[in-house]
Design a protein around this motif. Structure first.
Motif, PDB file in Angstrom:
ATOM      1  N   ALA A  47      -1.129  85.501 -27.329  1.00 23.30           N
ATOM      2  CA  ALA A  47      -1.245  86.075 -28.677  1.00 23.30           C
ATOM      3  C   ALA A  47      -1.950  87.429 -28.636  1.00 23.30           C
ATOM      4  CB  ALA A  47      -1.986  85.110 -29.598  1.00 23.30           C
ATOM      5  N   SER A  50       0.103  90.313 -27.215  1.00 26.79           N
ATOM      6  CA  SER A  50       1.069  90.841 -28.186  1.00 26.79           C
ATOM      7  C   SER A  50       0.464  91.982 -28.999  1.00 26.79           C
ATOM      8  CB  SER A  50       1.533  89.728 -29.126  1.00 26.79           C
ATOM      9  OG  SER A  50       2.190  88.713 -28.409  1.00 26.79           O
ATOM     10  N   THR A  51      -0.852  92.001 -29.092  1.00 26.67           N
ATOM     11  CA  THR A  51      -1.557  93.041 -29.842  1.00 26.67           C
ATOM     12  C   THR A  51      -2.127  94.130 -28.944  1.00 26.67           C
ATOM     13  OG1 THR A  51      -2.176  91.432 -31.522  1.00 26.67           O
ATOM     14  CG2 THR A  51      -3.467  93.458 -31.454  1.00 26.67           C
ATOM     15  N   LYS A  56       3.050  96.107 -24.918  1.00 26.75           N
ATOM     16  CA  LYS A  56       3.425  95.287 -26.075  1.00 26.75           C
ATOM     17  C   LYS A  56       4.740  95.731 -26.711  1.00 26.75           C
ATOM     18  CE  LYS A  56       0.451  97.907 -29.133  1.00 26.75           C
ATOM     19  NZ  LYS A  56      -0.870  97.977 -29.674  1.00 26.75           N
ATOM     20  N   GLY A  60       7.239  92.713 -27.160  1.00 25.67           N
ATOM     21  CA  GLY A  60       7.094  92.188 -28.515  1.00 25.67           C
ATOM     22  C   GLY A  60       6.099  91.045 -28.593  1.00 25.67           C
ATOM     23  N   GLU A  61       6.325  90.180 -29.547  1.00 23.80           N
ATOM     24  CA  GLU A  61       5.442  89.025 -29.771  1.00 23.80           C
ATOM     25  C   GLU A  61       5.666  88.004 -28.655  1.00 23.80           C
ATOM     26  OE1 GLU A  61       2.421  87.385 -32.010  1.00 23.80           O
ATOM     27  OE2 GLU A  61       3.491  89.232 -32.510  1.00 23.80           O
ATOM     28  N   LEU A  62       4.649  87.795 -27.838  1.00 20.59           N
ATOM     29  CA  LEU A  62       4.790  86.877 -26.705  1.00 20.59           C
ATOM     30  C   LEU A  62       4.605  85.435 -27.131  1.00 20.59           C
ATOM     31  CD1 LEU A  62       2.899  88.844 -23.931  1.00 20.59           C
ATOM     32  CD2 LEU A  62       5.362  88.589 -24.227  1.00 20.59           C
ATOM     33  N   GLN A 115      10.694  86.329 -24.394  1.00 14.98           N
ATOM     34  CA  GLN A 115       9.385  86.669 -24.949  1.00 14.98           C
ATOM     35  C   GLN A 115       8.280  85.741 -24.441  1.00 14.98           C
ATOM     36  OE1 GLN A 115      12.158  87.424 -26.986  1.00 14.98           O
ATOM     37  NE2 GLN A 115      11.571  89.474 -26.375  1.00 14.98           N
TER      38      GLN A 115
END
Length: 182
Positions: A47, A50-51, A56, A60-62, A115
């Motif tokens: 999480a 992802s930021t 990133k 993208g959002e992992l 992802q």
């Protein structure tokens, strides 16, 4: 023990290096900490990556690594550290490269999605292997983490100036003050 995944924890400059750096003080047996050994921290890492990860935008959002793939991610992490640490020290060991490529292949075969943390880490590793300027990878002079030196003149010696650089400078200042007052 719980940890906070702050931007400093992603100072490696590549997701693969950040994963390798999830072991704190790797070469100090008395103080080493494997952050992924703590329950829930691998999920929290995905999480936070992802930021905070430098890559990133690529991944993208992992998605967190499912329990059945966690040992594979740990094997990949260790292969990343062994290979890139030796390469940074000037040893280009074909067996370590083969081990890393095997771990990458295993991670990609078992990944649940593009992802997933293990898939993204594998892709990041492949990008680092073929990086056009391998001399930009360094080992922090304070904590021993692997990082990419993206400075213009390639003069960085710490993974993060705000943390490791300040610690080294403060320690040096303290010793100088102590010596001056002796």
């Amino acid at each position: 023990m719980t940890f906070s995944w702050t931007p400093h924890r992603f100072a490696g400059g590549a997701l693969a290096l950040d994963v390798a750096n999830s072991v704190i003080l790797r070469f100090d047996a008395a103080r080493t900490i494997d952050r992924f050994a703590e329950h829930g921290q691998m999920d929290a890492f995905a999480a936070a990556a992802s930021t905070f990860s430098a890559e990133k935008a690529l991944f993208g959002e992992l998605v967190a690594t499912p329990p059945e793939n966690r040992q594979g991610l740990i094997a990949l992490r260790e292969a990343i550290d062994r290979y890139f640490r030796q390469r940074t020290l000037g040893t280009n060991n074909r067996q370590l490269l083969a081990d890393l490529l095997d771990a990458v292949a295993d991670a990609l075969r078992s990944a649940t999605s593009e992802q997933s943390l293990e898939s993204a880490t594998a892709h990041s590793s492949l990008a680092l292997i073929s990086a056009p300027q391998p001399e930009r990878m360094k080992i922090c002079g304070n904590c021993g983490w692997l990082f990419l030196d993206k400075s213009k003149n390639r003069s960085r010696i710490w993974c993060d100036m705000a943390v490791c650089g300040n610690r080294v400078k403060a320690s040096r200042h303290y010793r100088k003050q102590k010596d001056d007052h002796s």
